[in-house]
Design an enzyme around this catalytic site. Structure first.
Site, PDB file in Angstrom:
ATOM      1  N   HIS A 345      49.153  38.253  44.762  1.00 35.13           N
ATOM      2  CA  HIS A 345      49.494  36.879  45.155  1.00 35.13           C
ATOM      3  C   HIS A 345      49.153  35.904  44.060  1.00 35.13           C
ATOM      4  O   HIS A 345      48.095  35.261  44.113  1.00 35.13           O
ATOM      5  CB  HIS A 345      48.731  36.519  46.435  1.00 35.13           C
ATOM      6  CG  HIS A 345      49.287  35.316  47.146  1.00 35.13           C
ATOM      7  ND1 HIS A 345      48.988  34.035  46.799  1.00 35.13           N
ATOM      8  CD2 HIS A 345      50.146  35.213  48.189  1.00 35.13           C
ATOM      9  CE1 HIS A 345      49.609  33.185  47.615  1.00 35.13           C
ATOM     10  NE2 HIS A 345      50.306  33.870  48.453  1.00 35.13           N
ATOM     11  N   ILE A 351      47.315  32.663  42.823  1.00 36.15           N
ATOM     12  CA  ILE A 351      47.094  31.501  43.693  1.00 36.15           C
ATOM     13  C   ILE A 351      46.462  32.007  44.981  1.00 36.15           C
ATOM     14  O   ILE A 351      46.925  32.988  45.554  1.00 36.15           O
ATOM     15  CB  ILE A 351      48.427  30.783  43.993  1.00 36.15           C
ATOM     16  CG1 ILE A 351      48.916  30.038  42.745  1.00 36.15           C
ATOM     17  CG2 ILE A 351      48.266  29.800  45.145  1.00 36.15           C
ATOM     18  CD1 ILE A 351      50.274  29.436  42.890  1.00 36.15           C
ATOM     19  N   GLY A 354      47.132  30.309  51.103  1.00 40.13           N
ATOM     20  CA  GLY A 354      46.712  29.207  51.967  1.00 40.13           C
ATOM     21  C   GLY A 354      46.046  29.679  53.246  1.00 40.13           C
ATOM     22  O   GLY A 354      45.040  29.113  53.684  1.00 40.13           O
ATOM     23  N   VAL A 355      46.562  30.763  53.829  1.00 38.74           N
ATOM     24  CA  VAL A 355      45.973  31.246  55.093  1.00 38.74           C
ATOM     25  C   VAL A 355      44.527  31.673  54.892  1.00 38.74           C
ATOM     26  O   VAL A 355      43.718  31.591  55.811  1.00 38.74           O
ATOM     27  CB  VAL A 355      46.768  32.430  55.703  1.00 38.74           C
ATOM     28  CG1 VAL A 355      48.104  31.950  56.240  1.00 38.74           C
ATOM     29  CG2 VAL A 355      46.951  33.566  54.734  1.00 38.74           C
ATOM     30  N   GLU A 359      41.237  30.510  56.716  1.00 43.72           N
ATOM     31  CA  GLU A 359      40.267  31.477  57.230  1.00 43.72           C
ATOM     32  C   GLU A 359      38.849  31.127  56.745  1.00 43.72           C
ATOM     33  O   GLU A 359      37.884  31.199  57.507  1.00 43.72           O
ATOM     34  CB  GLU A 359      40.666  32.893  56.776  1.00 43.72           C
ATOM     35  CG  GLU A 359      39.647  33.990  57.070  1.00 43.72           C
ATOM     36  CD  GLU A 359      39.332  34.201  58.559  1.00 43.72           C
ATOM     37  OE1 GLU A 359      40.213  33.922  59.390  1.00 43.72           O
ATOM     38  OE2 GLU A 359      38.201  34.638  58.873  1.00 43.72           O
TER      39      GLU A 359
END
Ligand code: ZN
Length: 439
Positions: A345, A351, A354-355, A359
């Site tokens: 990723h 990067i 976002g999740v 979390e």
């Protein structure tokens, strides 16, 4: 330095035309309880939009030049600087401001009408400590021959050097201690100004629709205001000080220090506040340590965190908790190039997903909920996540500051708000609903 928070004593209102939009606006100020902060409320039909004048809500200065505008998708409020300057200098920490319209009234182009309205409302001291940030060592920022410097001082002091070479304004210097009595007399009355030759370009981009020679000093080629008179010989530099305070107000905390602006404008001031914010966050991290470096209350390392939440490698996304009380937790995640998720990723362009930032905030929320005595050994489940916004990419080398606060607790269900910062800027935010269950 101990100071108490303040609010106003009774509701008051002010109305007038916005300097840039030329539209009529009305502000109604209401007293607010401690820790409310300055909050703008905008009614739009049945919908109530709420926004705080803080740096993270600042709108792009390139899009909205020559003023300070705050907002989000729901609410936009323009030209807040003179009002914020007055509130900050009069040391008002908490007030609810209902606004009808999109821009603060310009009135006479200075902060004076806002000081008057605050005094009319009366100032009330609250039984809670004011959030004060003390400048302990010099901080500076330089760019394109403009500078801003903060030095230690026993009180808030602002100095400014204005320099318009080869114009009738030339150079001006002023320096003041910003205590309410001095501010009210020496700074607040100073009105906004521009050079005669700036008028045409401003009108061309649709600005200054509400300005006239009375509420804006238009300086002619001899250095005097057209159709008007200076309130002070050096009124322009005093207004610059007023505007600088309006920008500093976006920092949120009251500063004890000497701030010196040298030709610095709104965008430089904003960068400077972000720098101070980063510094404040770093200071917070060390807050639990005493002089000898002992670990204080509220500081948790990974092994302590593992005693509170069940997450383990590779899914433990908090390295350290640096502040923890019943209503708030701040955690740190140092994001390194060695993180497992960077492999895919994305290959060659790492990067943080976002999740996973969400979390990480949820895990700090878990620590916040489960560290309490009555919840020890239980589990926190997240039932919903709302209003998640991803604002900036997080890359290897970033240090994520994860701040989670309780909005509301009802029985076993809590509503939490989380913000993730890198270098003082918000990268991700969202609200969470969590429930406590027995294992
Ligand atoms: Zn101004």
């Amino acid at each position: 330095m101990e100071k108490s928070q303040k609010t106003i004593e009774r509701s008051v209102e002010i109305e007038g035309i916005g300097l840039h939009t030329g539209e009529r606006a009305r502000l109604i100020f209401h007293p607010a309880t401690a820790d409310t902060g300055i909050v703008f409320m905008k009614k739009d039909g049945s919908h109530n939009g709420v926004i705080k004048p803080l740096i993270e809500n600042l709108l792009d200065t390139a899009k909205f030049p020559r003023r300070t505008s705050i907002g989000d998708e729901d609410v936009q409020i323009h030209t807040v600087e003179h009002l914020l300057s007055a509130l900050y200098s009069m040391e008002i920490d908490n007030v609810l401001i209902e606004i009808e319209g999109n821009e603060c009234p310009g009135v006479d182009g200075s902060a004076k009408p806002f000081v008057e309205i605050i005094k009319k409302a009366g100032i009330k001291q609250l039984n809670k400590k004011k959030d004060v940030f003390i400048i302990k060592e010099p901080i500076y920022l330089s760019e394109n021959n403009t500078h801003i410097i903060a030095l230690p001082s026993s009180e808030l002091k602002i100095s400014y050097i204005l320099d318009y070479p080869e114009t009738s304004l030339g150079s001006q210097y002023a320096s003041y201690s910003i205590i309410p009595e001095i501010y009210e007399k020496e700074i607040a009355p100073a009105r906004t100004f521009c050079l005669k030759e700036e008028i045409e370009p401003l009108k061309k981009i649709g600005l200054g629709k509400g300005s006239d020679y009375k509420n804006t000093l238009v300086i002619d080629k001899d250095g005097f205001p057209i159709d008007n008179q200076f309130r002070f010989k050096d009124e322009p530099v005093r207004h610059k000080i007023s505007d600088l305070i309006g920008d500093i107000a976006l920092f949120g905390s009251y500063i004890v220090g000497h701030i010196i602006g040298i030709k610095s404008g709104h965008s430089m001031n904003t960068k400077f506040i972000n720098k101070m914010k980063a510094l404040k966050e770093r200071e917070k991290m060390g807050m639990g340590m005493d002089k000898e470096g002992h670990r204080g209350d509220g500081i948790l390392y990974a092994e302590d965190i593992c005693k509170i939440i069940p997450h383990r490698y590779p899914f433990l996304l908090v390295d350290r908790i640096v502040e923890l009380n019943d209503n708030k937790a701040i955690g740190i995640k140092n994001v390194s190039m060695n993180e497992w998720f960077f492999q895919g990723h994305f290959p060659g362009r790492p990067i943080m997903p976002g999740v996973l930032i969400v979390e990480a905030m949820a895990q700090v929320g878990g620590v916040l909920m489960l560290h309490k005595e009555e919840n020890r050994g239980k589990l926190a489940y997240f039932m919903s996540i709302e209003q998640v916004k991803f604002r900036k990419a997080v890359r290897p080398g970033c240090q994520l500051i994860l701040q989670v606060e309780v909005l509301k607790i009802k029985g076993k269900v809590a509503r939490l708000v989380g913000k993730a910062f890198v270098d003082g800027s918000v990268v991700t935010e969202g609200t969470f609903m969590s429930t406590i269950v027995d294992e």
